[in-house]
Structure formats: structure tokens, C-alpha cells
Design a protein around this motif. Structure first.
Motif, PDB file in Angstrom:
ATOM      1  N   TRP A   1       1.120  -1.263  -0.218  1.00 39.39           N
ATOM      2  CA  TRP A   1       0.187   0.080  -0.027  1.00 39.39           C
ATOM      3  C   TRP A   1       0.521   1.485  -0.079  1.00 39.39           C
ATOM      4  CZ3 TRP A   1      -4.848   0.033  -1.255  1.00 39.39           C
ATOM      5  CH2 TRP A   1      -5.833  -1.345  -1.024  1.00 39.39           C
TER       6      TRP A   1
ATOM      7  N   LYS B   1      -2.367   3.386  -3.352  1.00 31.22           N
ATOM      8  CA  LYS B   1      -3.438   4.065  -2.271  1.00 31.22           C
ATOM      9  C   LYS B   1      -4.396   5.282  -3.588  1.00 31.22           C
ATOM     10  CE  LYS B   1      -1.931   5.063   1.653  1.00 31.22           C
ATOM     11  NZ  LYS B   1      -1.658   5.593   3.137  1.00 31.22           N
ATOM     12  N   GLU B   2      -3.951   6.135  -3.992  1.00 32.52           N
ATOM     13  CA  GLU B   2      -4.193   6.738  -4.817  1.00 32.52           C
ATOM     14  C   GLU B   2      -5.398   6.236  -5.835  1.00 32.52           C
ATOM     15  OE1 GLU B   2      -5.350  10.315  -4.274  1.00 32.52           O
ATOM     16  OE2 GLU B   2      -3.499   9.674  -2.260  1.00 32.52           O
TER      17      GLU B   2
ATOM     18  N   ALA C   1      -8.184   4.163  -4.797  1.00 34.85           N
ATOM     19  CA  ALA C   1      -9.385   5.137  -5.030  1.00 34.85           C
ATOM     20  C   ALA C   1      -9.695   6.012  -6.309  1.00 34.85           C
ATOM     21  CB  ALA C   1      -8.999   6.309  -3.822  1.00 34.85           C
ATOM     22  N   ASP C   2      -9.207   6.458  -6.804  1.00 36.99           N
ATOM     23  CA  ASP C   2      -9.654   6.697  -7.843  1.00 36.99           C
ATOM     24  C   ASP C   2     -10.210   5.611  -8.616  1.00 36.99           C
ATOM     25  OD1 ASP C   2      -8.428   9.000  -7.608  1.00 36.99           O
ATOM     26  OD2 ASP C   2      -6.216   8.122  -9.203  1.00 36.99           O
TER      27      ASP C   2
ATOM     28  N   VAL D   1     -12.505   3.084  -7.375  1.00 37.81           N
ATOM     29  CA  VAL D   1     -13.106   2.700  -7.114  1.00 37.81           C
ATOM     30  C   VAL D   1     -14.445   4.137  -7.160  1.00 37.81           C
ATOM     31  CG1 VAL D   1     -14.525   3.086  -4.131  1.00 37.81           C
ATOM     32  CG2 VAL D   1     -12.279   1.830  -4.271  1.00 37.81           C
ATOM     33  N   LEU D   2     -13.768   5.242  -6.909  1.00 34.84           N
ATOM     34  CA  LEU D   2     -14.807   6.219  -7.306  1.00 34.84           C
ATOM     35  C   LEU D   2     -15.038   6.023  -8.547  1.00 34.84           C
ATOM     36  CD1 LEU D   2     -12.916   9.307  -5.605  1.00 34.84           C
ATOM     37  CD2 LEU D   2     -15.272   8.530  -5.114  1.00 34.84           C
TER      38      LEU D   2
ATOM     39  N   ARG E   1     -10.194  14.149  -0.365  1.00 33.67           N
ATOM     40  CA  ARG E   1     -10.224  12.294   0.363  1.00 33.67           C
ATOM     41  C   ARG E   1      -8.306  12.281   1.388  1.00 33.67           C
ATOM     42  NH1 ARG E   1      -9.564   9.625  -5.410  1.00 33.67           N
ATOM     43  NH2 ARG E   1      -7.253   9.128  -5.781  1.00 33.67           N
ATOM     44  N   HIS E   2      -9.192  11.206   2.537  1.00 32.15           N
ATOM     45  CA  HIS E   2      -8.303  11.001   3.430  1.00 32.15           C
ATOM     46  C   HIS E   2      -8.137   9.280   2.965  1.00 32.15           C
ATOM     47  CE1 HIS E   2      -5.093  10.513   6.117  1.00 32.15           C
ATOM     48  NE2 HIS E   2      -5.884   9.703   6.629  1.00 32.15           N
ATOM     49  N   ILE E   3      -7.419   8.661   2.306  1.00 31.10           N
ATOM     50  CA  ILE E   3      -6.996   7.075   2.187  1.00 31.10           C
ATOM     51  C   ILE E   3      -6.500   6.764   3.694  1.00 31.10           C
ATOM     52  CG2 ILE E   3      -6.632   5.142   0.729  1.00 31.10           C
ATOM     53  CD1 ILE E   3      -6.272   7.668  -1.143  1.00 31.10           C
TER      54      ILE E   3
END
Length: 127
Positions: free
Chosen positions: A21, A26-27, A30-31, A33-34, A51-53
Motif C-alpha cells: 500500500w 492508495k491513490e 481510490a480512483d 473505486v470512485l 479524500r483521506h485514504i
């Protein structure tokens, strides 16, 4: 998103070069998932202001009971089950702080996120 690999090694879609990770992983995750959620809520990706991952290793670093990254309230041993959640002397989701209630996976009925604790608190507040 609560269920992610504790230690990713690669990416089944072949789009993310994952070996743990890292901030980049992580970024990218998250991209993704969005973008996937955006299929069902089209304005979601463009509506995110920040956002805070928190990855599994981040979660474990701040709470030893959540290692290696358990998002469901930590340990599932007997001392952390049922009547002992969140604390033996603090039943019914009430806290010692007036009008502050505790709910979620770490409270009765425990284990997992199923909404039952919210239902119990809502019934108490509405009665």
C-alpha cells in the motif's frame, strides 16, 4: 470500501502496479473505486472535494487491535464479544458523556457492520 487486500501483490485488472500500500497504490485504488461507484452515481467522482485514504497498514498502525487492517472492530475473541462490547460497564450504547451514543462494529451486537447497533440506538432515542 472496507474489504481490501491487507498486502496487495499485483492487480487483477493489470492497471495498478501494486506491491504493498504505497501512496501511489492508495491513490490509484481510490480512483478506481470512485470510477466504479460513478457508474451508479454519475456525479460522484466530480463531487469529491478531498479524500483521506486509510490502507490496512495505516489502520493497524493507529490501533493494534485492528492489525493487520481489520475494519470490523478489531479482535473477535470472547473478551471482545457480545455483552463485553464496547466495555463491560457501559451497556446499551450509552457513554459517560451525556447525549453521546456509541454505535458501529465495535458495539453490541458486535462483529461486522450490519446496522443492528444503529437500529438499537434509534429505538432507544425514539422511545
Amino acid at each position: 470500501m472496507l474489504d481490501v487486500p491487507a498486502r496487495p501483490h499485483g492487480d487483477a485488472a493489470g492497471e495498478i502496479d501494486a506491491e504493498g500500500w504505497t501512496p501511489g497504490v492508495k491513490e490509484a485504488f481510490a480512483d478506481r473505486v470512485l470510477a466504479l461507484a460513478g457508474r451508479y452515481a454519475p456525479n460522484l467522482p466530480g463531487s469529491v472535494l478531498g479524500r483521506h485514504i486509510v490502507a490496512p497498514d495505516d489502520l493497524a498502525r493507529v490501533n493494534r487491535n485492528c492489525g493487520p487492517g481489520d475494519p470490523f472492530g478489531g479482535s473477535h475473541d470472547l473478551a471482545q464479544s457480545y455483552l463485553f462490547r464496547p466495555l463491560p460497564g457501559q451497556p446499551s450504547h450509552r457513554t459517560r458523556v451525556p447525549d453521546l451514543w456509541m454505535l458501529g462494529a465495535a458495539t453490541w451486537p458486535g462483529h461486522g457492520v450490519n446496522g443492528a447497533s444503529g437500529y438499537i440506538v434509534a429505538r432507544s432515542l425514539l422511545s
